[in-house]
Motif scaffolding. Sequence first.
Motif, short mmCIF file in Angstrom:
data_model
loop_
_atom_site.label_atom_id
_atom_site.label_comp_id
_atom_site.label_asym_id
_atom_site.label_seq_id
_atom_site.Cartn_x
_atom_site.Cartn_y
_atom_site.Cartn_z
N GLY A 69 1.30 -1.26 -0.12
CA GLY A 69 0.26 -0.10 -0.46
C GLY A 69 0.89 1.15 -0.02
N GLU A 70 1.80 1.03 0.94
CA GLU A 70 2.99 2.39 0.62
C GLU A 70 3.46 2.74 -0.21
OE1 GLU A 70 4.55 5.86 2.93
OE2 GLU A 70 2.65 4.44 3.17
N ALA A 71 3.97 1.75 -1.00
CA ALA A 71 5.10 1.94 -2.17
C ALA A 71 3.57 2.32 -3.51
CB ALA A 71 5.19 0.16 -2.73
N ILE A 72 2.32 1.80 -3.59
CA ILE A 72 1.43 2.31 -4.31
C ILE A 72 0.90 4.20 -4.25
CG2 ILE A 72 -0.95 2.57 -5.00
CD1 ILE A 72 -0.95 -0.74 -4.77
N LEU A 73 0.82 4.10 -3.28
CA LEU A 73 0.71 5.32 -2.33
C LEU A 73 1.87 6.30 -2.54
CD1 LEU A 73 -1.46 5.38 0.40
CD2 LEU A 73 -2.26 5.78 -1.98
N THR A 74 2.67 6.19 -2.91
CA THR A 74 4.46 6.84 -2.93
C THR A 74 4.88 6.95 -4.00
OG1 THR A 74 5.40 5.65 -1.44
CG2 THR A 74 4.84 7.20 -0.38
N PHE A 75 4.21 6.33 -5.18
CA PHE A 75 4.79 6.59 -6.42
C PHE A 75 5.84 5.35 -7.04
CE2 PHE A 75 2.66 10.63 -5.78
CZ PHE A 75 1.54 10.22 -6.66
N ARG A 118 7.81 3.70 -9.78
CA ARG A 118 8.84 3.76 -10.35
C ARG A 118 9.87 2.76 -10.85
NH1 ARG A 118 7.83 8.99 -6.21
NH2 ARG A 118 8.53 10.38 -7.74
N ALA A 119 9.15 2.06 -9.52
CA ALA A 119 10.13 0.21 -9.65
C ALA A 119 10.07 -0.41 -10.72
CB ALA A 119 9.38 -0.88 -8.53
N ILE A 120 8.74 -0.16 -11.71
CA ILE A 120 8.95 -0.26 -13.62
C ILE A 120 9.50 0.47 -14.22
CG2 ILE A 120 6.73 -1.78 -13.03
CD1 ILE A 120 5.20 0.28 -14.08
N ARG A 161 0.61 -5.79 -15.05
CA ARG A 161 1.11 -7.12 -14.81
C ARG A 161 2.61 -6.65 -14.27
NH1 ARG A 161 -0.72 -9.28 -19.80
NH2 ARG A 161 0.90 -8.89 -20.70
N ALA A 162 3.12 -5.48 -14.67
CA ALA A 162 4.62 -5.06 -14.41
C ALA A 162 3.94 -4.40 -12.73
CB ALA A 162 5.13 -3.77 -15.20
N CYS A 163 3.47 -4.20 -12.90
CA CYS A 163 2.69 -2.85 -11.63
C CYS A 163 2.96 -4.20 -10.24
CB CYS A 163 2.08 -2.85 -10.99
SG CYS A 163 1.79 -0.95 -12.51
N GLY A 164 2.77 -5.16 -10.48
CA GLY A 164 2.29 -6.70 -9.71
C GLY A 164 3.98 -7.07 -9.45
N ARG A 171 6.16 -7.36 -6.02
CA ARG A 171 7.00 -8.51 -5.40
C ARG A 171 7.67 -8.02 -4.82
NH1 ARG A 171 4.13 -13.02 -8.89
NH2 ARG A 171 1.93 -13.15 -8.42
N ARG A 172 8.37 -7.61 -5.74
CA ARG A 172 10.00 -7.46 -5.30
C ARG A 172 10.34 -5.66 -4.22
NH1 ARG A 172 9.61 -6.96 -11.20
NH2 ARG A 172 9.99 -4.81 -11.18
N LEU A 173 9.39 -5.25 -3.73
CA LEU A 173 9.43 -4.02 -3.37
C LEU A 173 9.46 -4.64 -1.65
CD1 LEU A 173 7.89 -1.51 -5.22
CD2 LEU A 173 10.00 -1.57 -4.51
N GLY A 174 10.01 -5.53 -1.50
CA GLY A 174 10.04 -5.66 0.21
C GLY A 174 8.38 -6.63 0.30
N THR A 175 7.74 -6.99 -0.32
CA THR A 175 6.52 -7.25 0.11
C THR A 175 6.72 -9.02 0.43
OG1 THR A 175 5.44 -9.07 -1.70
CG2 THR A 175 5.03 -6.50 -1.33
N VAL A 176 6.54 -9.33 2.17
CA VAL A 176 6.48 -10.65 2.71
C VAL A 176 5.39 -11.20 2.38
CG1 VAL A 176 8.46 -9.38 3.99
CG2 VAL A 176 5.98 -9.12 5.18
#
Length: 166
Positions: free
Chosen positions: A41-47, A51-53, A152-155, A159-164
């Motif tokens: 959620g934080e990765a989405i709300l802070t863009f 940026r990760a894609i 798909r790239a956003c999903g 996963r790569r942004l530290g989800t656990v």
Amino acid sequence: MTEVTYPHVGYTRTGRLPSGYRHLRHRTRIGTGEETLARAGEAILTFRMHRAIGARISADAGRAAPGVLLTVGLGPLRAPCEVVWTVEEGDRIGFAYGTRPGHPATGEEAFVVERDEHDRVWFTVTAFSRPAGRLMRLGGPFAVLFQHAFARACGLALRRLGTVGR
């Protein structure tokens, strides 16, 4: 709202998408647990997800909130948008942006993570759009493929942004 280019503001929030547009609904599981939901959620709300894609984000705020103006750049494309709604309640976090003048399409796109009753965390992209000009009309099926690949790239980025807790 400032100057969005479509009249159906907020329809991605309800899930009842307007006719006359292409619809996109993409859903992927990104993990389990409250921590995964919070980080995604934080990765989405802070863009950060965008940026990760590789998207270039220029925004007049560091966090999504209604009225925040942003430009999403991918390759040579520049897409002016405005955040039209956000949600941070319980097990649901995300936002939607709507197109502004100069965007190659007209419509709205939402990015939301939700935790279900089995503790699974899902990422969903919901969008409706249609070409705003000749370039996008000429792109036809390629534009649709691009939009699906973007979702798909956003999903994958979440996963790569530290989800656990997968």
